[in-house]
Design a protein around this motif. Structure first.
Motif, mmCIF file in Angstrom:
data_model
loop_
_atom_site.group_PDB
_atom_site.id
_atom_site.type_symbol
_atom_site.label_atom_id
_atom_site.label_comp_id
_atom_site.label_asym_id
_atom_site.label_seq_id
_atom_site.Cartn_x
_atom_site.Cartn_y
_atom_site.Cartn_z
ATOM 1 N N VAL A 103 3.129 -3.929 -6.033
ATOM 2 C CA VAL A 103 2.733 -3.022 -7.115
ATOM 3 C C VAL A 103 3.490 -3.385 -8.393
ATOM 4 O O VAL A 103 2.893 -3.487 -9.478
ATOM 5 C CB VAL A 103 2.979 -1.540 -6.734
ATOM 6 N N LYS A 107 1.850 -5.016 -11.812
ATOM 7 C CA LYS A 107 2.016 -4.293 -13.083
ATOM 8 C C LYS A 107 2.516 -5.238 -14.176
ATOM 9 O O LYS A 107 2.059 -5.188 -15.319
ATOM 10 C CB LYS A 107 2.988 -3.114 -12.885
ATOM 11 N N TYR A 110 -0.307 -7.360 -15.154
ATOM 12 C CA TYR A 110 -1.225 -6.491 -15.894
ATOM 13 C C TYR A 110 -0.793 -6.388 -17.365
ATOM 14 O O TYR A 110 -1.603 -6.563 -18.278
ATOM 15 C CB TYR A 110 -1.249 -5.095 -15.255
ATOM 16 N N ALA A 126 -5.536 -3.876 -12.254
ATOM 17 C CA ALA A 126 -5.399 -2.414 -12.111
ATOM 18 C C ALA A 126 -6.014 -1.972 -10.781
ATOM 19 O O ALA A 126 -5.450 -1.118 -10.074
ATOM 20 C CB ALA A 126 -6.072 -1.706 -13.280
ATOM 21 N N GLU A 127 -7.134 -2.568 -10.416
ATOM 22 C CA GLU A 127 -7.753 -2.242 -9.119
ATOM 23 C C GLU A 127 -6.872 -2.680 -7.951
ATOM 24 O O GLU A 127 -6.790 -1.990 -6.937
ATOM 25 C CB GLU A 127 -9.127 -2.906 -9.003
ATOM 26 N N ASP A 130 -4.089 -0.215 -7.582
ATOM 27 C CA ASP A 130 -4.632 0.993 -6.959
ATOM 28 C C ASP A 130 -4.760 0.818 -5.449
ATOM 29 O O ASP A 130 -4.380 1.694 -4.667
ATOM 30 C CB ASP A 130 -6.028 1.213 -7.555
ATOM 31 N N ARG A 133 -1.368 0.878 -3.915
ATOM 32 C CA ARG A 133 -0.813 2.242 -3.855
ATOM 33 C C ARG A 133 -1.348 2.958 -2.624
ATOM 34 O O ARG A 133 -0.627 3.704 -1.954
ATOM 35 C CB ARG A 133 -1.164 3.019 -5.119
ATOM 36 N N LYS A 134 -2.614 2.750 -2.326
ATOM 37 C CA LYS A 134 -3.204 3.377 -1.137
ATOM 38 C C LYS A 134 -2.568 2.808 0.137
ATOM 39 O O LYS A 134 -2.247 3.558 1.062
ATOM 40 C CB LYS A 134 -4.727 3.156 -1.141
#
Ligand SMILES: [Fe+2]
Length: 146
Positions: A103, A107, A110, A126-127, A130, A133-134
């Motif tokens: 992550v 970032k 990104y 960004a996807e 995400d 994070r899940k």
């Protein structure tokens, strides 16, 4: 742009290594909760594996080449290789930590992509953040002490 290329390659090699470790754990998990974690690691490696080809092609579209050999991956990856067979709990802890690393790394790339106006690439990143994070939620929720 050079620094974006470099960061993208590091993130890609790390993503591939993360995929491989999740698949490793799916195969080699042993313990009383075998089926549960075999399935959890299975879901994670499948999701990450599906991102590998689009990730590589986004890097090619930036105008640079993609690292695609075990030697280059181990040179660039920030996810440490795991050569031992871990206990089921140690697998969860390690993959959760690696996931946090992913992550943070995504970032960074990104931010660099945004700086260079590469919004198509930053949307993809960004996807990926995400999705990780899940994965992090599921890994941490499976740990005995949260
Ligand atoms: Fe399998």
């Amino acid at each position: 742009m050079e620094e974006l290329h470099k960061a993208a390659k590091v993130a890609f090699a790390s993503e591939f290594s993360f995929y491989l470790k999740a698949h490793n754990f799916h195969w080699n998990i042993v313990g009383p909760d075998f089926l549960e974690y075999h399935d959890l690691f299975g879901k994670i490696y499948e999701e990450v594996y599906e991102s590998i080809d689009p990730f590589a092609e986004k890097i090619r579209a930036l105008g640079t080449y993609v690292p695609a050999s075990l030697g280059r991956f181990s040179m660039l990856s920030q996810i440490d290789d795991e050569t031992q067979i871990l206990s089921q709990d140690a697998m969860l802890v390690e993959l959760a930590e690696d996931n946090e690393k992913m992550v943070r790394l995504l970032k960074m790339v990104y931010d660099s992509a945004e700086q260079f106006g590469e919004h198509g690439f930053s949307n993809f990143l960004a996807e990926r953040m995400d999705a990780h994070r899940k994965h992090g939620w599921m890994l941490k929720a499976s740990l005995k002490n949260g």
